[in-house]
Design an enzyme around this catalytic site. Sequence first.
Site, PDB file in Angstrom:
ATOM      1  N   ASP A 154      21.476 -21.675   5.689  1.00  0.00           N
ATOM      2  CA  ASP A 154      21.070 -21.276   4.342  1.00  0.00           C
ATOM      3  C   ASP A 154      21.667 -19.908   3.996  1.00  0.00           C
ATOM      4  O   ASP A 154      21.394 -18.917   4.679  1.00  0.00           O
ATOM      5  CB  ASP A 154      19.534 -21.215   4.286  1.00  0.00           C
ATOM      6  CG  ASP A 154      19.007 -21.312   2.864  1.00  0.00           C
ATOM      7  OD1 ASP A 154      19.814 -21.285   1.919  1.00  0.00           O
ATOM      8  OD2 ASP A 154      17.773 -21.411   2.703  1.00  0.00           O
ATOM      9  N   ASP A 155      22.486 -19.854   2.966  1.00  0.00           N
ATOM     10  CA  ASP A 155      23.038 -18.588   2.440  1.00  0.00           C
ATOM     11  C   ASP A 155      24.008 -17.880   3.386  1.00  0.00           C
ATOM     12  O   ASP A 155      24.248 -16.674   3.228  1.00  0.00           O
ATOM     13  CB  ASP A 155      21.927 -17.592   2.057  1.00  0.00           C
ATOM     14  CG  ASP A 155      21.087 -18.056   0.871  1.00  0.00           C
ATOM     15  OD1 ASP A 155      21.330 -19.167   0.366  1.00  0.00           O
ATOM     16  OD2 ASP A 155      20.194 -17.299   0.455  1.00  0.00           O
ATOM     17  N   CYS A 159      20.737 -23.428  -3.428  1.00  0.00           N
ATOM     18  CA  CYS A 159      20.204 -24.340  -2.399  1.00  0.00           C
ATOM     19  C   CYS A 159      20.005 -25.788  -2.867  1.00  0.00           C
ATOM     20  O   CYS A 159      20.621 -26.710  -2.344  1.00  0.00           O
ATOM     21  CB  CYS A 159      18.860 -23.829  -1.898  1.00  0.00           C
ATOM     22  SG  CYS A 159      18.839 -22.097  -1.443  1.00  0.00           S
ATOM     23  N   HIS A 177      13.838 -28.605   0.413  1.00  0.00           N
ATOM     24  CA  HIS A 177      14.150 -28.031  -0.912  1.00  0.00           C
ATOM     25  C   HIS A 177      14.675 -29.050  -1.921  1.00  0.00           C
ATOM     26  O   HIS A 177      15.485 -28.723  -2.796  1.00  0.00           O
ATOM     27  CB  HIS A 177      15.123 -26.838  -0.802  1.00  0.00           C
ATOM     28  CG  HIS A 177      14.713 -25.705  -1.704  1.00  0.00           C
ATOM     29  ND1 HIS A 177      15.346 -24.488  -1.722  1.00  0.00           N
ATOM     30  CD2 HIS A 177      13.732 -25.629  -2.640  1.00  0.00           C
ATOM     31  CE1 HIS A 177      14.758 -23.699  -2.612  1.00  0.00           C
ATOM     32  NE2 HIS A 177      13.787 -24.364  -3.180  1.00  0.00           N
ATOM     33  N   ASP A 226      25.002 -23.662   2.514  1.00  0.00           N
ATOM     34  CA  ASP A 226      24.687 -24.335   1.245  1.00  0.00           C
ATOM     35  C   ASP A 226      25.155 -23.562   0.013  1.00  0.00           C
ATOM     36  O   ASP A 226      25.116 -24.086  -1.091  1.00  0.00           O
ATOM     37  CB  ASP A 226      23.180 -24.642   1.151  1.00  0.00           C
ATOM     38  CG  ASP A 226      22.323 -23.391   1.049  1.00  0.00           C
ATOM     39  OD1 ASP A 226      22.804 -22.295   1.424  1.00  0.00           O
ATOM     40  OD2 ASP A 226      21.180 -23.502   0.593  1.00  0.00           O
ATOM     41  N   ASN A 227      25.583 -22.324   0.209  1.00  0.00           N
ATOM     42  CA  ASN A 227      26.142 -21.532  -0.905  1.00  0.00           C
ATOM     43  C   ASN A 227      26.662 -20.222  -0.314  1.00  0.00           C
ATOM     44  O   ASN A 227      26.519 -19.972   0.887  1.00  0.00           O
ATOM     45  CB  ASN A 227      25.095 -21.254  -2.007  1.00  0.00           C
ATOM     46  CG  ASN A 227      23.749 -20.812  -1.490  1.00  0.00           C
ATOM     47  OD1 ASN A 227      22.785 -21.571  -1.526  1.00  0.00           O
ATOM     48  ND2 ASN A 227      23.668 -19.586  -0.969  1.00  0.00           N
TER      49      ASN A 227
HETATM   50 CA    CA Z   1      20.868 -21.298  -0.040  1.00  0.00          CA
END
Ligand code: CA
Length: 545
Positions: free
Chosen positions: A90-91, A132, A186, A350-351
Amino acid sequence: MKRIIAAAGLGVGVAAAALAQQAQSPMSVPAGLTLGSMSRVSPLLKAERTHENFEPALVLPKQEQTAQAKLEALFKKTGKRPNILILVVDDLGYGDVGAYGGGESLGAPTPHIDRLAREGLKLTSTYAQPSCTPTRAALNTGRLPVRSGLLTPKLLNDTADVSSETLASRVLSSAGYRTAMSGKWHLGEKDGSRPWQVGFDEFYGFLGVANAYQEEHPSAPDVVNDPELLAELRSMPGDRNLWRASKDGGAKPVEKINWENSRDLDEKFADFSEDFIRRSVKAGKPFYLSHNFSKVHYFNMPSKGFVGRSATKDVYRDSVIEVDDIVGRLTHLLEELKIADNTLVFFTSDNGPEEDSYPESGVTPFRGAKGTTLEGGVRVPGLFWWPGMIKPGRVSDGLFDMTDMFNTSLVVAGVDPAKSVPADRYIDGIDQSSFLLADNGQSAREAVYLWNADLFAGVRWRYYKMATSEIRVGSGNVRDFGGLDNAEVVTPLNSFMYNLYLDPRERKSILIEKAWVPSYALGPLVALHGATMAKYPPKAKIRFR
Ligand code: CA
């Protein structure tokens, strides 16, 4: 020549009109635009459409034959379809990973992730969505978030609904795979949209995002030192549970997540994933495991064994080292169980990095960060590892969109994507199995479309990128920093266009100078994209500028 003139007629202006018209009237099909192959509108475009509701792909028969022969030989040898392990951080920033220039140079070595690059295929143009929920929607459904309506992440009480979508997990579960999701979901909290209700045989994780449960984190004195406010925030409706669910055993909340116990979530997810892999092997069934880290999304608190492990001793870099350790645990387990050569592993984020939470944030060599459709927001690490099947040490700048993982997973599992989804919906993903498996495989994707939630933002073709709108942080000065905060949408007079090889930080628009690119390639691509929206109305109401 006639074709070129026709293509020029489908330039940016018409493309804009096509999408704008669609934005106002979802059912109208712009005159003269029907779905067909890319080559129909411009000799520069080569992708062919094999099914009307599937994104056109480049036709690469030689490498497709090679890939199919490899898959058949493996099936003959093992008697089982291959396992699929998807690792989503994540991130995590593109530049955080050693193999992408980070790691040791940032004081946080990532040897286990780097190994996947060294022994597998490193992609330098893997595209996620800006945040996300939309990325996870794309990855699971093969569809752009505007089509599925899963546009923006929510904190608590998330009413996102993925239940009417076809997830890869659902298709593969029906095809005899054991499917599981570990970690962050999410994609909606509501009953009906939970992982175990949409195709995952097992789930161990939470339904939202870590910071939604961490009101009392120590860097928030406005909350921590105000017991009344803290109590109110904790009473907000929404699901804060760590869940354990299985098709046979039902779903049970295990514990409530808070700041203190959130530090060990990723260790628990790793334990679950290890156990799931072992049980699947014991059962003699192929598995599809989507392992979704809670880290390195803010607010990070590394598990005790990782505190102070990075050179800078900060929570972000310590957490990167923890993530890397877990990647090592899972890949080593595949080797221990002697199934590495029958398991496709995909590692990604995811980003882009969340610069709003700096210094608790990652690094990207590109302009922009999470929340933007600048390269810094959407270009993520993309590593494929499959010993014996993917030639070691390959590097490619071929385009790979997160939606491609849907089609690719199905094809690798011996399932035809066209027979797996209802014909009333458009699939943006492309089967990239031959890109991965042929020794010198090329990407089958001709273009990547960029969306900022419901707002169309642009398209990349080869190394050209056209931005019909752009998110600018602060005044636009190169020293400005940030993502979702302090940002504004900028609509250019013309679209912006960049040469990403000469100008990877998207600083100098060259649309007028290189007018042939938008006229003959990028414009027609946008027009065809608009036509797919008109023919297959998206669930979200879309905007064009
Ligand atoms: Ca994210």
